[in-house]
Design a protein around this motif. Structure first.
Motif, PDB file in Angstrom:
ATOM      1  N   ALA A   1       0.867  -1.337  -0.040  1.00 47.04           N
ATOM      2  CA  ALA A   1      -0.221  -0.080   0.091  1.00 47.04           C
ATOM      3  C   ALA A   1       0.791   1.274  -0.070  1.00 47.04           C
ATOM      4  N   ARG A   2       2.042   1.276   0.693  1.00 43.49           N
ATOM      5  CA  ARG A   2       2.893   2.517   0.824  1.00 43.49           C
ATOM      6  C   ARG A   2       3.499   2.436  -0.628  1.00 43.49           C
ATOM      7  N   ALA A   3       3.921   1.417  -1.036  1.00 44.05           N
ATOM      8  CA  ALA A   3       4.677   1.570  -2.473  1.00 44.05           C
ATOM      9  C   ALA A   3       3.680   2.016  -3.659  1.00 44.05           C
ATOM     10  N   ASP A   4       2.413   1.553  -3.488  1.00 40.63           N
ATOM     11  CA  ASP A   4       1.316   2.269  -4.337  1.00 40.63           C
ATOM     12  C   ASP A   4       1.320   3.617  -4.027  1.00 40.63           C
ATOM     13  N   GLN A   5       1.065   4.042  -2.893  1.00 34.82           N
ATOM     14  CA  GLN A   5       0.655   5.630  -2.597  1.00 34.82           C
ATOM     15  C   GLN A   5       2.084   6.231  -3.171  1.00 34.82           C
ATOM     16  N   LEU A   6       3.193   5.758  -2.769  1.00 33.46           N
ATOM     17  CA  LEU A   6       4.595   6.708  -3.369  1.00 33.46           C
ATOM     18  C   LEU A   6       4.495   6.684  -4.854  1.00 33.46           C
ATOM     19  N   GLU A   7       4.073   5.528  -5.429  1.00 33.48           N
ATOM     20  CA  GLU A   7       4.038   5.582  -7.043  1.00 33.48           C
ATOM     21  C   GLU A   7       2.931   6.561  -7.484  1.00 33.48           C
ATOM     22  N   LEU A   8       1.917   6.580  -6.945  1.00 29.86           N
ATOM     23  CA  LEU A   8       0.916   7.627  -7.276  1.00 29.86           C
ATOM     24  C   LEU A   8       1.409   9.168  -7.029  1.00 29.86           C
ATOM     25  N   ARG A   9       2.110   9.358  -6.013  1.00 30.65           N
ATOM     26  CA  ARG A   9       2.671  10.585  -5.578  1.00 30.65           C
ATOM     27  C   ARG A   9       4.021  10.875  -6.637  1.00 30.65           C
ATOM     28  N   MET A  10       4.595   9.780  -7.013  1.00 30.20           N
ATOM     29  CA  MET A  10       5.579  10.282  -7.759  1.00 30.20           C
ATOM     30  C   MET A  10       4.837  10.598  -9.413  1.00 30.20           C
ATOM     31  N   ALA A  11       4.045   9.777  -9.704  1.00 25.96           N
ATOM     32  CA  ALA A  11       3.295  10.168 -11.217  1.00 25.96           C
ATOM     33  C   ALA A  11       2.638  11.464 -11.118  1.00 25.96           C
ATOM     34  N   GLN A  12       2.030  11.893  -9.930  1.00 27.99           N
ATOM     35  CA  GLN A  12       1.540  13.233  -9.846  1.00 27.99           C
ATOM     36  C   GLN A  12       2.580  14.207  -9.898  1.00 27.99           C
ATOM     37  N   ALA A  13       3.671  14.258  -9.262  1.00 29.93           N
ATOM     38  CA  ALA A  13       4.621  14.828  -9.563  1.00 29.93           C
ATOM     39  C   ALA A  13       5.500  15.256 -10.894  1.00 29.93           C
ATOM     40  N   ARG A  14       5.313  13.992 -11.352  1.00 28.35           N
ATOM     41  CA  ARG A  14       5.862  14.072 -12.923  1.00 28.35           C
ATOM     42  C   ARG A  14       4.868  14.696 -13.873  1.00 28.35           C
ATOM     43  N   ARG A  15       3.584  14.866 -13.297  1.00 31.44           N
ATOM     44  CA  ARG A  15       2.609  15.386 -14.160  1.00 31.44           C
ATOM     45  C   ARG A  15       2.137  14.340 -15.056  1.00 31.44           C
ATOM     46  N   GLU A  16       2.197  13.041 -14.803  1.00 30.52           N
ATOM     47  CA  GLU A  16       1.562  11.987 -15.528  1.00 30.52           C
ATOM     48  C   GLU A  16       0.245  11.587 -14.979  1.00 30.52           C
ATOM     49  N   LEU A  17       0.048  12.103 -13.734  1.00 26.23           N
ATOM     50  CA  LEU A  17      -1.392  11.820 -13.202  1.00 26.23           C
ATOM     51  C   LEU A  17      -1.786  13.247 -12.545  1.00 26.23           C
ATOM     52  N   ILE A  18      -2.802  13.632 -12.837  1.00 24.50           N
ATOM     53  CA  ILE A  18      -3.438  14.946 -12.314  1.00 24.50           C
ATOM     54  C   ILE A  18      -4.757  14.782 -11.441  1.00 24.50           C
ATOM     55  N   PRO A  19      -5.055  15.479 -10.357  1.00 30.56           N
ATOM     56  CA  PRO A  19      -6.363  15.219  -9.939  1.00 30.56           C
ATOM     57  C   PRO A  19      -7.569  15.373 -10.724  1.00 30.56           C
ATOM     58  N   ALA A  20      -8.495  14.614 -10.566  1.00 35.18           N
ATOM     59  CA  ALA A  20      -9.658  14.856 -11.299  1.00 35.18           C
ATOM     60  C   ALA A  20     -10.475  15.993 -11.148  1.00 35.18           C
ATOM     61  N   ASP A  21     -10.479  16.707  -9.999  1.00 36.13           N
ATOM     62  CA  ASP A  21     -10.914  18.086  -9.948  1.00 36.13           C
ATOM     63  C   ASP A  21     -10.183  19.095 -10.871  1.00 36.13           C
ATOM     64  N   ASP A  22      -8.810  19.012 -10.992  1.00 32.19           N
ATOM     65  CA  ASP A  22      -8.098  19.887 -11.859  1.00 32.19           C
ATOM     66  C   ASP A  22      -8.555  19.619 -13.345  1.00 32.19           C
ATOM     67  N   PHE A  23      -8.708  18.420 -13.695  1.00 36.02           N
ATOM     68  CA  PHE A  23      -8.993  18.082 -14.967  1.00 36.02           C
ATOM     69  C   PHE A  23     -10.338  18.720 -15.361  1.00 36.02           C
ATOM     70  N   LEU A  24     -11.536  18.442 -14.478  1.00 36.37           N
ATOM     71  CA  LEU A  24     -12.720  18.913 -14.578  1.00 36.37           C
ATOM     72  C   LEU A  24     -12.630  20.323 -15.042  1.00 36.37           C
ATOM     73  N   VAL A  25     -11.962  21.216 -14.133  1.00 41.27           N
ATOM     74  CA  VAL A  25     -12.107  22.689 -14.151  1.00 41.27           C
ATOM     75  C   VAL A  25     -11.580  23.236 -15.831  1.00 41.27           C
ATOM     76  N   VAL A  26     -10.433  22.402 -16.023  1.00 34.72           N
ATOM     77  CA  VAL A  26      -9.788  22.695 -17.417  1.00 34.72           C
ATOM     78  C   VAL A  26     -10.640  22.145 -18.729  1.00 34.72           C
ATOM     79  N   PHE A  27     -11.249  21.263 -18.401  1.00 33.26           N
ATOM     80  CA  PHE A  27     -12.188  20.631 -19.419  1.00 33.26           C
ATOM     81  C   PHE A  27     -13.332  21.623 -19.492  1.00 33.26           C
ATOM     82  N   ASP A  28     -13.982  21.801 -18.385  1.00 36.38           N
ATOM     83  CA  ASP A  28     -15.184  22.633 -18.314  1.00 36.38           C
ATOM     84  C   ASP A  28     -14.969  24.040 -19.162  1.00 36.38           C
TER      85      ASP A  28
END
Length: 163
Positions: A72-99
């Motif tokens: 679980a910690r490894a998965d959480q760290l992987e998600l944080r790393m993907a978010q830091a590399r901008r490979e993954l963005i929060p859904a709310d951020d995407f929805l604002v830009v999409f709208d």
């Protein structure tokens, strides 16, 4: 190959694939006394080593819980790393830009007939086509949303055929 009844710690270690120190630890833990000078009973040490190895391989509730927590910690760290590399963005951020983007697109499409011509009948034709485009895009977005949420929308098959 004959196995002697008694052997030295280095010989037993070589036989069972552990260190000499581990052989001495097993003997001490089980209070197996040395026979003759530096000689241990081979059968007792081997049985003890097999028993210990079997216990170490059996997953316990604690080791399984630790493994789950580690994953679980490894998965959480992987998600944080993907978010830091901008490979993954929060859904709310995407929805604002999409709208924002969709509103800008609709505004541009609605204003287009007036920019293209002053001829009212032609303008009405272009407005009708723009409205049809908006309806097809809305149906497509509803269908994709339903797919992502695992639902099947009724009536969208007609929209596919029209597109």
């Amino acid at each position: 190959m004959s196995i002697p009844e008694y052997a030295s710690a280095p010989d037993i270690a070589a036989l069972i694939g552990v260190s000499e120190r581990r052989v001495r630890q097993i003997a001490a833990a089980l209070k197996i006394e040395q026979q003759k000078r530096g000689q241990f009973p081979v059968a007792k040490i081997v049985r003890a080593a097999l028993h210990i190895a079997g216990r170490q391989r059996e997953p316990t509730a604690l080791t399984e819980a630790r493994a789950r927590a580690h994953h679980a910690r490894a998965d959480q760290l992987e998600l944080r790393m993907a978010q830091a590399r901008r490979e993954l963005i929060p859904a709310d951020d995407f929805l604002v830009v999409f709208d924002f983007t969709m509103r800008a697109l609709v505004d541009e499409l609605v204003a287009m007939p007036a920019r293209v011509t002053r001829d009212v009948p032609m303008r009405r034709t272009i407005e009708a086509e723009v409205e049809a485009i908006r309806n097809r895009l809305a149906a497509l977005l509803r269908r994709k949303d339903a797919e992502l949420r695992g639902k099947q929308m009724k009536g969208d098959d007609d929209a596919d055929e029209a597109a």
